[in-house]
Design an enzyme around this catalytic site. Structure first.
Site, PDB file in Angstrom:
ATOM      1  CG  ASP A 137       0.060  -0.544   2.534  1.00  0.00           C
ATOM      2  OD1 ASP A 137       1.424  -0.307   2.467  1.00  0.00           O
ATOM      3  OD2 ASP A 137      -1.464  -0.205   3.387  1.00  0.00           O
TER       4      ASP A 137
ATOM      5  CD  GLU B 203       8.407  -0.132   8.068  1.00  0.00           C
ATOM      6  OE1 GLU B 203       8.711   0.803   6.807  1.00  0.00           O
ATOM      7  OE2 GLU B 203       7.536  -1.169   7.574  1.00  0.00           O
TER       8      GLU B 203
END
Length: 295
Positions: free
Chosen positions: A65, A210
């Site tokens: 996204d 992440e």
């Protein structure tokens, strides 16, 4: 479409044929089985051209996204819709033949309930042909992950810095500094390690980590029995992922963890400037590039 594009690049076509002629597209099970083996290679892919270039080299193509930032200029990923993800996912699947294609579930497509998540994920997989979906979050989405995997939808989890939670996190900064200082107690409720444990137990076949400080990311990767995909995490992760456009040097600003393996932006700028100059001077188009009347 991909074959027509590759027809103009015979060396690339030969490489694709030689490497993948007898190899089927990678699956979630293949990725799951890669734990502790050869490092997994993953890149984002948002469109057919990017997918066709990355596919011969990658195990995973993520239709992230983050396309909202890279392609549409949004300030965050929050405006990205399910319809956008499906449109781009369909293009990436059509233009690839080897890598496992994973499509992000965008904000507001899974948070309301497990049933909403299943409806969104089922639509993504049916309309794109992808092999898995990705969901951001840890403990609080574990029940949803279990619900999806029990119904045949492979899930990649995403922990640490989760861009869809930017308003809660406050900024894009490294995660887990305090937690890493005391790894003995790092799996306490609310910790990144607890998130990792929860998504793995729920049935995720892989997890993206992440912007998590290196010692903690290494600890989690060593501990989990599913493959970890690092992005600004640790070299000890079972694989690595970057945004294709960042890695190729097409974007102006990138996160600290991005390494540019090419520097295309100056070349692209020079090419566009040369085209502009040729048009304004009248030197383009030339007679050779025009169509004449046949006798």
């Amino acid at each position: 479409m991909v074959r027509r594009w590759l027809a103009f690049h015979p060396q690339r076509w030969e490489r694709v044929v030689s490497i993948h002629a007898s190899i089927k597209r990678r699956t979630a099970a293949d990725v799951r089985a890669a734990k502790g083996g050869e490092k997994l290679v993953a890149l984002t892919a948002y469109h057919a051209l990017g997918a066709s270039l990355a596919d011969p080299h990658c195990d995973i193509l993520l239709v992230g996204d983050s396309l909202g930032n890279v392609l549409y200029g949004f300030e965050s990923t929050l405006p990205v819709t399910l319809e956008l993800m499906i449109a781009h996912g369909r293009a990436v699947v059509a233009a690839s033949s080897y890598a496992l294609v994973v499509v992000d579930m965008p904000f507001e497509s899974y948070e309301q309930s497990k049933e909403q998540a299943f409806a969104s994920a089922a639509r993504i997989m049916k309309e794109t042909g992808c092999g898995a979906v990705k969901i951001e979050g840890g403990v609080h989405v574990a029940e949803t992950i279990a619900f999806l995997t029990a119904r045949g939808i492979p899930v990649v989890a995403h922990i640490g810095l989760t861009p869809q939670s930017i308003h809660t996190l406050g900024s894009f900064r490294a995660q887990g500094r305090a937690e890493a200082a005391n790894l003995v107690r790092s799996n306490a409720p609310g910790s990144i390690e607890a998130d990792a444990d929860a998504v793995a137990a729920a049935g995720a076949f892989s997890v993206v980590i992440e912007a998590v400080v290196e010692p903690l990311a290494r600890h989690i990767s060593d501990k989990l029995t599913i493959p970890t995909i690092g992005i600004g995490a640790s070299a000890a992760c079972d694989g690595q992922i970057l945004v294709l456009e960042d890695m190729l040097g097409m974007t102006e600003r990138t996160a600290r963890f991005v390494e540019r393996f090419a520097n295309l932006r100056p070349a692209m700028d020079a090419g566009i400037a040369a085209f502009s100059s040729a048009v304004r001077s009248g030197s383009f188009p030339t007679q050779d590039s025009l169509y004449g009347v046949k006798a």
